[in-house]
Design a protein around this motif. Sequence first.
Motif, short mmCIF file in Angstrom:
data_model
loop_
_atom_site.label_atom_id
_atom_site.label_comp_id
_atom_site.label_asym_id
_atom_site.label_seq_id
_atom_site.Cartn_x
_atom_site.Cartn_y
_atom_site.Cartn_z
N GLU A 1 0.82 -1.22 0.00
CA GLU A 1 0.00 0.00 0.00
C GLU A 1 0.85 1.26 0.00
OE1 GLU A 1 -0.37 -1.81 4.26
OE2 GLU A 1 -0.17 -2.52 2.18
N GLY A 2 2.10 1.17 0.48
CA GLY A 2 2.99 2.32 0.44
C GLY A 2 3.27 2.79 -0.97
N TYR A 3 3.31 1.85 -1.92
CA TYR A 3 3.54 2.20 -3.32
C TYR A 3 2.23 2.43 -4.07
CZ TYR A 3 8.22 0.58 -2.19
OH TYR A 3 9.45 0.42 -1.61
N LYS A 4 1.23 1.61 -3.78
CA LYS A 4 -0.03 1.72 -4.51
C LYS A 4 -0.74 3.04 -4.24
CE LYS A 4 -0.86 -3.28 -4.76
NZ LYS A 4 -1.77 -4.39 -4.38
N SER A 5 -0.52 3.62 -3.05
CA SER A 5 -1.20 4.87 -2.69
C SER A 5 -0.47 6.12 -3.17
CB SER A 5 -1.36 4.93 -1.17
OG SER A 5 -0.10 4.94 -0.53
N LEU A 6 0.66 5.95 -3.85
CA LEU A 6 1.41 7.11 -4.34
C LEU A 6 0.63 7.84 -5.43
CD1 LEU A 6 5.02 5.64 -4.73
CD2 LEU A 6 4.30 7.39 -3.08
N PRO A 7 0.84 9.16 -5.55
CA PRO A 7 0.30 9.87 -6.71
C PRO A 7 0.88 9.29 -8.02
CG PRO A 7 1.04 11.42 -5.04
CD PRO A 7 1.52 10.06 -4.61
N VAL A 8 0.25 9.63 -9.12
CA VAL A 8 0.59 9.02 -10.40
C VAL A 8 2.06 9.24 -10.76
CG1 VAL A 8 0.17 9.10 -12.89
CG2 VAL A 8 -1.75 9.14 -11.30
N GLU A 9 2.57 10.46 -10.65
CA GLU A 9 3.93 10.76 -11.14
C GLU A 9 5.02 9.99 -10.38
OE1 GLU A 9 4.57 12.21 -13.81
OE2 GLU A 9 2.80 13.37 -14.30
N PRO A 10 5.08 10.05 -9.06
CA PRO A 10 6.10 9.25 -8.37
C PRO A 10 5.91 7.76 -8.56
CG PRO A 10 4.65 10.32 -6.78
CD PRO A 10 4.34 10.91 -8.11
N LYS A 11 4.69 7.30 -8.66
CA LYS A 11 4.45 5.87 -8.88
C LYS A 11 4.98 5.44 -10.23
CE LYS A 11 0.76 2.41 -8.62
NZ LYS A 11 -0.70 2.20 -8.42
N ILE B 1 10.53 17.21 -13.11
CA ILE B 1 11.08 17.14 -11.76
C ILE B 1 9.95 16.84 -10.77
CG2 ILE B 1 10.92 19.65 -11.43
CD1 ILE B 1 13.48 19.43 -9.72
N ILE B 2 10.22 15.91 -9.86
CA ILE B 2 9.30 15.58 -8.78
C ILE B 2 10.01 15.94 -7.47
CG2 ILE B 2 7.90 13.77 -7.71
CD1 ILE B 2 8.22 12.15 -10.32
N LYS B 3 9.45 16.88 -6.75
CA LYS B 3 10.15 17.42 -5.58
C LYS B 3 9.20 17.52 -4.39
CE LYS B 3 9.26 22.20 -7.02
NZ LYS B 3 9.86 23.54 -7.29
N ASP B 4 9.72 18.06 -3.30
CA ASP B 4 8.89 18.24 -2.11
C ASP B 4 7.68 19.12 -2.42
OD1 ASP B 4 10.48 16.79 -0.25
OD2 ASP B 4 11.88 18.48 -0.17
N GLY B 5 6.53 18.72 -1.88
CA GLY B 5 5.33 19.52 -2.00
C GLY B 5 5.19 20.47 -0.81
N VAL B 6 3.95 20.73 -0.42
CA VAL B 6 3.70 21.69 0.66
C VAL B 6 4.08 21.11 2.02
CG1 VAL B 6 1.90 22.93 -0.59
CG2 VAL B 6 1.30 20.93 0.81
N ASN B 7 4.16 19.80 2.11
CA ASN B 7 4.61 19.17 3.35
C ASN B 7 5.46 17.95 3.00
OD1 ASN B 7 2.83 16.84 3.05
ND2 ASN B 7 1.17 18.24 3.62
N LYS C 1 4.98 14.88 3.14
CA LYS C 1 4.30 13.71 2.61
C LYS C 1 3.61 14.00 1.28
CE LYS C 1 3.62 11.25 6.99
NZ LYS C 1 4.66 12.00 7.69
N SER C 2 3.99 15.09 0.67
CA SER C 2 3.39 15.44 -0.63
C SER C 2 4.48 15.75 -1.64
CB SER C 2 2.45 16.64 -0.47
OG SER C 2 3.18 17.80 -0.09
N PHE C 3 4.07 15.76 -2.90
CA PHE C 3 4.98 16.01 -4.00
C PHE C 3 4.51 17.21 -4.81
CE2 PHE C 3 5.02 11.42 -3.23
CZ PHE C 3 6.38 11.13 -3.18
N ALA C 4 5.46 17.82 -5.49
CA ALA C 4 5.16 18.83 -6.51
C ALA C 4 5.86 18.41 -7.80
CB ALA C 4 5.63 20.21 -6.07
N VAL C 5 5.19 18.63 -8.92
CA VAL C 5 5.73 18.20 -10.22
C VAL C 5 5.84 19.40 -11.14
CG1 VAL C 5 5.44 16.68 -12.21
CG2 VAL C 5 4.69 15.92 -9.93
N GLU C 6 6.98 19.55 -11.78
CA GLU C 6 7.18 20.62 -12.75
C GLU C 6 7.81 20.05 -14.01
OE1 GLU C 6 9.41 23.92 -11.31
OE2 GLU C 6 8.24 24.14 -9.46
N VAL C 7 7.51 20.70 -15.14
CA VAL C 7 8.12 20.33 -16.42
C VAL C 7 8.77 21.59 -16.99
CG1 VAL C 7 7.75 19.46 -18.75
CG2 VAL C 7 6.43 18.52 -16.84
N LYS C 8 10.04 21.47 -17.38
CA LYS C 8 10.78 22.61 -17.91
C LYS C 8 11.61 22.16 -19.10
CE LYS C 8 11.53 24.78 -13.34
NZ LYS C 8 10.97 26.10 -13.62
#
Length: 642
Positions: free
Chosen positions: A529-539, A603-609, A611-618
């Motif tokens: 469940e640690g992997y299955k519950s990930l958001p789409v991009e990190p998964k 890039i997949i990086k730290d989100g607002v906390n 346990k979250s992610f932020a994704v950017e495309v450059k």
Amino acid sequence: MIRSIKYIYLIFCLISTAFTINAQEIVSPNKKIKVIIASKKTSDNNSFGKVYFKILYKNKAEYIEVVPNSPMGITRDDQQFTDNLKLVGESKEKTVNEKYEMISGKRKLCTNLGNEKVLQYVNSNNKPLNIVFRVYNDGVAFRYEFTDKTNSLVNIIDETTTYVFPSATNRWLQEYIDSYEGFFPFSNTGKSNNKQEWGFPALFKVNNNPIWVLISEANITENNCAAKLSNLKNPNEYKVTYPSPRDNFKQTGVKTTLPWNSQWHTLIIGQLSDVVESTLITDVSEPNKLKATSWIKPGAVSWNYWANNHGSKDYKKIAEYTDLAVEMKWPYTLIDWEWDVMSNGGNLVDAVNYAKSKGIKTLMWYNSGTSWLEPTPNDRMLTAEKRNKELAWLKEIGVYGIKVDFFNGDQQDMMKYYVDILKDAAKYQIMVNFHGATAPRGWVRTYPNLMTTEAVYGAEWYNNKPTLTNKAAAHNATLPFTRNVIGSMDYTPVTFSDSQHPHITSYAHELALSVVFESGFQHFADRPEGYKSLPVEPKEFLKNVPVSWDNTKFVDGYPGEKVIIARKKGNQWYLGGLNGKDQSQILKVNFDFLDKGNYKLKIIKDGVNDKSFAVEVKNVTKGAVLNVECLPRGGFVAVLEK
């Protein structure tokens, strides 16, 4: 006054010439590293004496002394070769230049390029000793050779080899334990609360200069023991020290017939990039001895132990982790200890067959039978007869690899045991993971079925003590400069949920470990469940991230504070960055390592906390700079494609 000045000058001349007897010099191909080997007479009318080496590094326009005069020598039970050596010959300097290919590791295509010289000595009994030096663009290697022949065994019991460093040297050293599962804390004194014994590798930043030295050893055979360092007598002098006898193995050092050669003593030298990117450990190791290698396949592994310590007793748990491997597109699943008493719906063969039906290959755990004997099976690898019987059975039922655990020290019998396992496993096309084991010493080149080795304080320790919780971020940002330099590292990374003790590294930090840490088998340790519950991009990232690499580049970092590693596979670059600090930090990515052209960066990086992610495309080009904001103990990953 004049008489005093003359006296001081005379003393200076005597000191300065003490090391000029029989001085030899070897320089690296790029002229940056220079080694000087010299003898010091033991008396005025004696041609025998002690041998010393020193190493200089060219920083900008001048050579800086990195390793001051350091003693050499080795002792047998029948002869000593320490303070009674005389130089009687030397070879012409020759260039070693060979290309070789690695199946796993930080670089696929490697070059063993260095200048070599053999110095020939005799002791006062006229017995020969060769000292072979190789000087590379990124370091120095040397070894001892006894060239005479004997039919009876001799016992090589000690070395006087010592690495001397200036007192103003920073160091990151792991206190020696035979499992090599410890931290590399910063020190500027070289002192500890323990025995003043240190395991390989050992990292030094020399005399407040931007010059780094990583000491280890390579190319250990059945006729060597592994060594450690001791600075008990002087905190700035690190003596090569052989392991102490064990209760059931009384031998010190090595027993062998002659001729014989020691392992290579290695010093990786240069900037931090030279250290991180170096392949010196495999450069000096014996070439591949396996005729066929197409069956050796690095890959990602689902692993049940971290979340379920006794999960391999349970057929349904094994099936669950097999299904995880299917979903995550990982080729392997590891069945860990106690599989010999598996129940709850099936046995080991049933579990292997279930995995095969899903297209997943199984790996299996074994107790080496030499140390902690409680976990089973513990009696199937120790003798050649049992080992070959077991490996033949594994081949028959369709198992692809073994994890052998709980080895018992660095003595010669253990070195032989490691090599015997690698040889025998190769006969049955079985890949190997050494756990609870000695640090890597170049076997991965000679026996490329060795996929990874533990020898690290890894995520498994979240099971055992609360220590890693607060230390993990700095520890993770130290390992790329220390342990992982010398070989694949079975840290068992990338966990988002908690085991028995929590982790406080961010989710993006954990994701980045898949790139920052190199391992031919990358055991992803979290529960399904640690992997299955990930958001789409990190998964999706974890479904596709490679575990073997065409190239590796160090981008930025400093031990314990931060690290950014770029690794290439095919046409893509993967980046991983770690913040080792307990406060937020900006990680600066310079894209100088790219070829010319335009690249798409995700890039997949730290989100607002944490346990979250932020994704950017450059879009980026060679020479561009990107600042990535990281949370405390945070991190990021990125994929670059032209």
